[in-house]
Design a protein around this motif. Structure first.
Motif, PDB file in Angstrom:
ATOM      1  N   ASN A  91      18.744 -68.819 -26.856  1.00 23.48           N
ATOM      2  CA  ASN A  91      19.124 -67.851 -27.893  1.00 23.48           C
ATOM      3  C   ASN A  91      20.100 -66.776 -27.460  1.00 23.48           C
ATOM      4  O   ASN A  91      20.345 -65.841 -28.186  1.00 23.48           O
ATOM      5  CB  ASN A  91      17.869 -67.167 -28.445  1.00 23.48           C
ATOM      6  CG  ASN A  91      17.053 -68.121 -29.276  1.00 23.48           C
ATOM      7  OD1 ASN A  91      17.592 -69.061 -29.845  1.00 23.48           O
ATOM      8  ND2 ASN A  91      15.759 -67.888 -29.341  1.00 23.48           N
TER       9      ASN A  91
ATOM     10  N   SER B  34      23.775 -65.630 -25.080  1.00 23.10           N
ATOM     11  CA  SER B  34      24.999 -66.056 -24.404  1.00 23.10           C
ATOM     12  C   SER B  34      24.743 -66.283 -22.919  1.00 23.10           C
ATOM     13  O   SER B  34      24.074 -65.484 -22.274  1.00 23.10           O
ATOM     14  CB  SER B  34      26.079 -64.993 -24.546  1.00 23.10           C
ATOM     15  OG  SER B  34      26.409 -64.835 -25.891  1.00 23.10           O
ATOM     16  N   ILE B  35      25.307 -67.365 -22.420  1.00 23.73           N
ATOM     17  CA  ILE B  35      25.092 -67.730 -21.025  1.00 23.73           C
ATOM     18  C   ILE B  35      25.639 -66.663 -20.074  1.00 23.73           C
ATOM     19  O   ILE B  35      24.999 -66.320 -19.086  1.00 23.73           O
ATOM     20  CB  ILE B  35      25.753 -69.099 -20.707  1.00 23.73           C
ATOM     21  CG1 ILE B  35      25.240 -70.189 -21.656  1.00 23.73           C
ATOM     22  CG2 ILE B  35      25.556 -69.499 -19.262  1.00 23.73           C
ATOM     23  CD1 ILE B  35      23.817 -70.584 -21.464  1.00 23.73           C
ATOM     24  N   TYR B  36      26.816 -66.114 -20.396  1.00 23.16           N
ATOM     25  CA  TYR B  36      27.401 -65.149 -19.466  1.00 23.16           C
ATOM     26  C   TYR B  36      26.539 -63.888 -19.356  1.00 23.16           C
ATOM     27  O   TYR B  36      26.413 -63.306 -18.288  1.00 23.16           O
ATOM     28  CB  TYR B  36      28.851 -64.824 -19.852  1.00 23.16           C
ATOM     29  CG  TYR B  36      29.024 -63.841 -20.988  1.00 23.16           C
ATOM     30  CD1 TYR B  36      29.243 -62.496 -20.720  1.00 23.16           C
ATOM     31  CD2 TYR B  36      28.979 -64.248 -22.315  1.00 23.16           C
ATOM     32  CE1 TYR B  36      29.406 -61.585 -21.747  1.00 23.16           C
ATOM     33  CE2 TYR B  36      29.144 -63.359 -23.344  1.00 23.16           C
ATOM     34  CZ  TYR B  36      29.359 -62.016 -23.055  1.00 23.16           C
ATOM     35  OH  TYR B  36      29.513 -61.123 -24.081  1.00 23.16           O
TER      36      TYR B  36
END
Lengths: 296, 122
Positions: free
Chosen positions: B8, B10-12
């Motif tokens: 759920n 953002s990866i960054y």
């Protein structure tokens, strides 16, 4: 998008097979040193597009330029720079893996033998085996080994993980990222396994019925769509004047997929908001059934 | 750093938060070396640009810094910086969902206070 940054560019590409339109006015700009994911349903035109940009087949209309040169007028611009590993094999099937790799060396000036051998060991590909005796998965592995070791400025894989088990797929993803870090170059990879591969890509390209419907980073694609759920009357109120991609009802509960920025939404009593996964977004964007739902 | 990402978010952001967690828990000491963009990309099978985006977030906040040609390191005072930043987000991240779930379940403020006391004793 800056035109000058395109290493590989298509302008208004069209292709038909008899009465069937495979590609319809495809415009793409692909930059150097990026990994692109190509997503599309079966028959959407992925392979036709890859066949055309790698000059295996010709477009009916439009142009493809590679490093600024028209690939039809100057075929060397693509053949000298591109390593395309199509899904259907095109290798002399009776030859051994070892022999095929040594032939590959002749086609690709940057081919690295040590790296190819390391990849064969890592994927446990038996180089003494004839290509025709390899299983479906190992044929995919062979294409991966040759495609990575060729170190061509433009590397194209059509469904590289077809038939691979989860361990081998994970190995491929790791090798791809490590190789990309060591020798950054343009990769184009088509796949149906969207969720597990999406984060590998700088950008995702979504093709539907021969048209490019999206080209953006996964982050960007996901930031433009979200779920809203709640009582149907309240959800309907919320959906007024919004672009709705899909709607599902369970009794009086309604779940809708809406275009918009989730972070910009204020909390509303009775409504829940949540983000989509990239695979769900793909389904909502490319499933024709949902288009009909929208019209109702 | 977590072994896997949450769907759920953002990866960054999760990359940045994972490194912050390690700094807070002293898994990486101040002046200690932080994994490189390429190491993070390989570890998580993500595009190096995404890993770089997470790393740059921390560089811009002064939590880590770049030594040219060597790598990324934790800035002295980073722990305090992370703490004060996270305190600001504590209300939104923990209190708001706590309030919502307590309201769903009909848990009173007094009951919540009791629970916090009990958790502290353990």
């Amino acid at each position: 998008m800056q035109r000058s940054s395109c290493v590989l560019q298509t302008k208004e590409i069209c292709k038909s097979y008899g009465p069937i339109t495979a590609l319809n006015n495809v415009n793409l700009c692909l930059a150097e040193k990026k990994i692109y994911g190509l997503f599309g349903r079966n028959g959407a035109g992925k392979t036709t597009l890859l066949d055309i940009i790698s000059s295996r087949i010709f477009a009916d209309q439009g142009t493809v330029t590679c490093f600024g040169e028209d690939i039809v007028k100057d075929p060397e611009s693509i053949t000298g720079n591109c390593c395309y590993m199509p899904e259907k094999h095109f290798f002399p099937a009776r030859l051994k893996v070892k022999k095929l790799l040594s032939i590959g060396k002749m086609f690709f000036p940057n081919y690295n033998q040590d790296y190819a051998e390391r990849l064969c060991r890592n994927f446990q590909l038996n180089i003494e085996q004839r290509y025709e005796h390899l299983s479906r998965g190992y044929q995919s592995i062979f294409r991966i080994v040759l495609g990575l070791a060729a170190r061509a400025p433009i590397t194209i894989f059509d469904e590289p993980v077809l038939g691979l088990d989860a361990v081998a797929r994970d190995k491929f993803y790791l090798e791809l990222i490590e190789e990309f870090s060591r020798h950054p170059r343009l990769f184009i990879i088509s796949t149906h396994l969207i969720d597990e591969s999406a984060e590998l890509f700088n950008e995702a390209i979504i093709i539907k019925n021969g048209k490019i419907i999206r080209q953006a980073s996964v982050e960007e694609l996901l930031s433009n769509t979200f779920y809203v759920s709640g009582k149907s009357a309240q959800v309907d109120q919320f959906l007024k004047e919004r672009v709705v991609l899909d709607c599902q009802m369970v009794n009086d509960l309604k779940i809708a997929v809406v275009e918009g920025d989730l972070n910009a939404e204020k909390e509303l009593p009775g409504l829940s908001f949540s983000p989509l996964t990239i695979q769900k977004l793909f389904i909502h964007l490319t499933n024709d059934q949902t288009e009909q739902e929208k019209k109702r | 750093m977590k072994p896997e990402f949450d769907q759920n978010k953002s990866i960054y952001l999760q990359i940045a938060e994972g490194i912050e967690d390690n700094i807070l828990k002293k898994v990486i000491e101040e002046e200690g070396q932080v994994p490189s963009t390429n190491q993070l990309a390989a570890l998580y099978r993500i595009n190096p640009a995404t890993a770089a985006k997470g790393i740059n977030l921390l560089v811009n906040e002064g939590i880590i810094y770049k030594k040219r040609g060597i790598g990324m390191f934790v800035t002295p005072g980073a722990v305090e910086k992370i703490k004060s930043k996270r305190k600001k987000g504590f209300y939104q991240k923990f209190i708001v969902p706590l309030r919502d779930e307590a309201a769903n379940l009909g848990i009173s403020e007094d009951e919540i206070t009791d629970m916090i006391k009990k958790a502290k004793e353990k």
